[in-house]
Design a protein around this motif. Sequence first.
Motif, PDB file in Angstrom:
ATOM      1  N   LEU A 142      14.583  35.077  72.796  1.00  0.00           N
ATOM      2  CA  LEU A 142      13.853  36.232  73.299  1.00  0.00           C
ATOM      3  C   LEU A 142      12.413  36.157  72.809  1.00  0.00           C
ATOM      4  CD1 LEU A 142      13.988  39.092  74.662  1.00  0.00           C
ATOM      5  CD2 LEU A 142      14.407  39.991  72.360  1.00  0.00           C
ATOM      6  N   ASN A 143      11.461  36.227  73.710  1.00  0.00           N
ATOM      7  CA  ASN A 143      10.057  36.327  73.325  1.00  0.00           C
ATOM      8  C   ASN A 143       9.801  37.787  72.973  1.00  0.00           C
ATOM      9  OD1 ASN A 143       7.198  36.651  73.331  1.00  0.00           O
ATOM     10  ND2 ASN A 143       6.994  34.790  74.575  1.00  0.00           N
ATOM     11  N   MET A 144       9.855  38.088  71.680  1.00  0.00           N
ATOM     12  CA  MET A 144       9.793  39.484  71.262  1.00  0.00           C
ATOM     13  C   MET A 144       8.464  40.127  71.618  1.00  0.00           C
ATOM     14  SD  MET A 144      11.625  41.916  69.959  1.00  0.00           S
ATOM     15  CE  MET A 144      12.961  41.215  68.974  1.00  0.00           C
ATOM     16  N   THR A 145       7.376  39.363  71.574  1.00  0.00           N
ATOM     17  CA  THR A 145       6.069  39.931  71.909  1.00  0.00           C
ATOM     18  C   THR A 145       6.046  40.418  73.353  1.00  0.00           C
ATOM     19  OG1 THR A 145       4.963  38.491  70.309  1.00  0.00           O
ATOM     20  CG2 THR A 145       3.596  39.477  72.032  1.00  0.00           C
ATOM     21  N   ARG A 146       6.557  39.591  74.260  1.00  0.00           N
ATOM     22  CA  ARG A 146       6.612  40.010  75.662  1.00  0.00           C
ATOM     23  C   ARG A 146       7.635  41.124  75.879  1.00  0.00           C
ATOM     24  NH1 ARG A 146       6.279  34.361  79.173  1.00  0.00           N
ATOM     25  NH2 ARG A 146       4.231  33.679  78.398  1.00  0.00           N
ATOM     26  N   ALA A 147       8.740  41.058  75.133  1.00  0.00           N
ATOM     27  CA  ALA A 147       9.788  42.071  75.292  1.00  0.00           C
ATOM     28  C   ALA A 147       9.274  43.461  74.929  1.00  0.00           C
ATOM     29  CB  ALA A 147      10.993  41.712  74.436  1.00  0.00           C
ATOM     30  N   VAL A 148       8.597  43.568  73.778  1.00  0.00           N
ATOM     31  CA  VAL A 148       8.155  44.900  73.355  1.00  0.00           C
ATOM     32  C   VAL A 148       6.964  45.387  74.162  1.00  0.00           C
ATOM     33  CG1 VAL A 148       9.091  44.616  71.039  1.00  0.00           C
ATOM     34  CG2 VAL A 148       6.715  43.972  71.484  1.00  0.00           C
ATOM     35  N   ALA A 149       6.279  44.469  74.847  1.00  0.00           N
ATOM     36  CA  ALA A 149       5.230  44.916  75.764  1.00  0.00           C
ATOM     37  C   ALA A 149       5.838  45.705  76.916  1.00  0.00           C
ATOM     38  CB  ALA A 149       4.451  43.714  76.299  1.00  0.00           C
ATOM     39  N   ILE A 150       7.112  45.424  77.210  1.00  0.00           N
ATOM     40  CA  ILE A 150       7.842  46.152  78.254  1.00  0.00           C
ATOM     41  C   ILE A 150       8.512  47.400  77.688  1.00  0.00           C
ATOM     42  CG2 ILE A 150       9.779  46.030  79.871  1.00  0.00           C
ATOM     43  CD1 ILE A 150       9.190  43.022  80.142  1.00  0.00           C
ATOM     44  N   THR A 151       9.169  47.241  76.548  1.00  0.00           N
ATOM     45  CA  THR A 151       9.991  48.336  76.022  1.00  0.00           C
ATOM     46  C   THR A 151       9.204  49.363  75.224  1.00  0.00           C
ATOM     47  OG1 THR A 151      10.512  47.198  73.936  1.00  0.00           O
ATOM     48  CG2 THR A 151      11.950  46.768  75.830  1.00  0.00           C
ATOM     49  N   GLY A 152       8.147  48.937  74.556  1.00  0.00           N
ATOM     50  CA  GLY A 152       7.519  49.819  73.579  1.00  0.00           C
ATOM     51  C   GLY A 152       8.460  50.002  72.404  1.00  0.00           C
ATOM     52  N   ALA A 153       8.319  51.082  71.686  1.00  0.00           N
ATOM     53  CA  ALA A 153       9.200  51.370  70.560  1.00  0.00           C
ATOM     54  C   ALA A 153      10.626  51.615  71.063  1.00  0.00           C
ATOM     55  CB  ALA A 153       8.700  52.581  69.786  1.00  0.00           C
TER      56      ALA A 153
END
Length: 279
Positions: A142-153
């Motif tokens: 999982l690319n966490m940087t890209r993932a949290v750009a979608i999910t936020g907190a």
Amino acid sequence: MITRFAPSPTGPLHLGHAFSALTADALARKAGGRFLLRIEDIDTARSTPAFETQIYDDLRWLGLSWPEPVLRQSDRRPAYDAALASLEAMGVTYRCTCTRGDIRAALAAPQEGAPLIGPDGPVYPGTCRDAGHDHPGAAIRLNMTRAVAITGAVGFTEIGPLHSGRHDFAPDWLCTQVGDVVLARRDIGTSYHLAVCVDDAAQDVTLVTRGADLFEATAIHAVLQKLLGLPVPDYHHHRLIRDEQGKRLAKRDASRAIALYRAEGATPDDIRRMVGLDS
């Protein structure tokens, strides 16, 4: 309320498993809900039919029952593949060819300082993140940087007494303290993190009951649940059963196996007392 006990058939159940199963069953009974059994056998190399049969025997001996048929993860590969395909389509995954030795060497480099340990082990240094590997046998991260750009907190609610309350995780924390976790391994085709999220949603689980050692990993699950549009259950992370030296019981602790206590003449009430539950 629906909760579950989800052992892996890679060894005999021990006292810690008994405590977890009995705790989940008691929570379901108290709420007028349902207790499910799930067999987490994605590690097909180590899982055996004999250990699976023993799980059923030990749990029934403890007085537990559950709806049939039991969900077995080895039958669920299409569901995990579909979840991975969805994540890939979002652009939040990449292929990683690093071995454990490669990762240890990268983290041991002097300029890296002391390696960070996250809920999934040492935080991956991102070696393959932008490498563009397309090897079909590579692990998928999982690319966490890209993932949290979608999910936020993201976050979850804990109802267990050890960490009761709401727990939220900021994007920066997820990137630095959790990192790019593995979603599918070369030899298994999925991971615990992905499979457990997909299966809890498929079984309509509303309360995940499991040991406190998995509390931090729930941040990973909250990210995956939000990415995949899955419901976020509540969680009850219970205390761990430990040996005389304070170590958490593991499958290697054969002397604490339920089957051994049974063979020596123990009763289900004896097991309850051993793990600190009322008989």
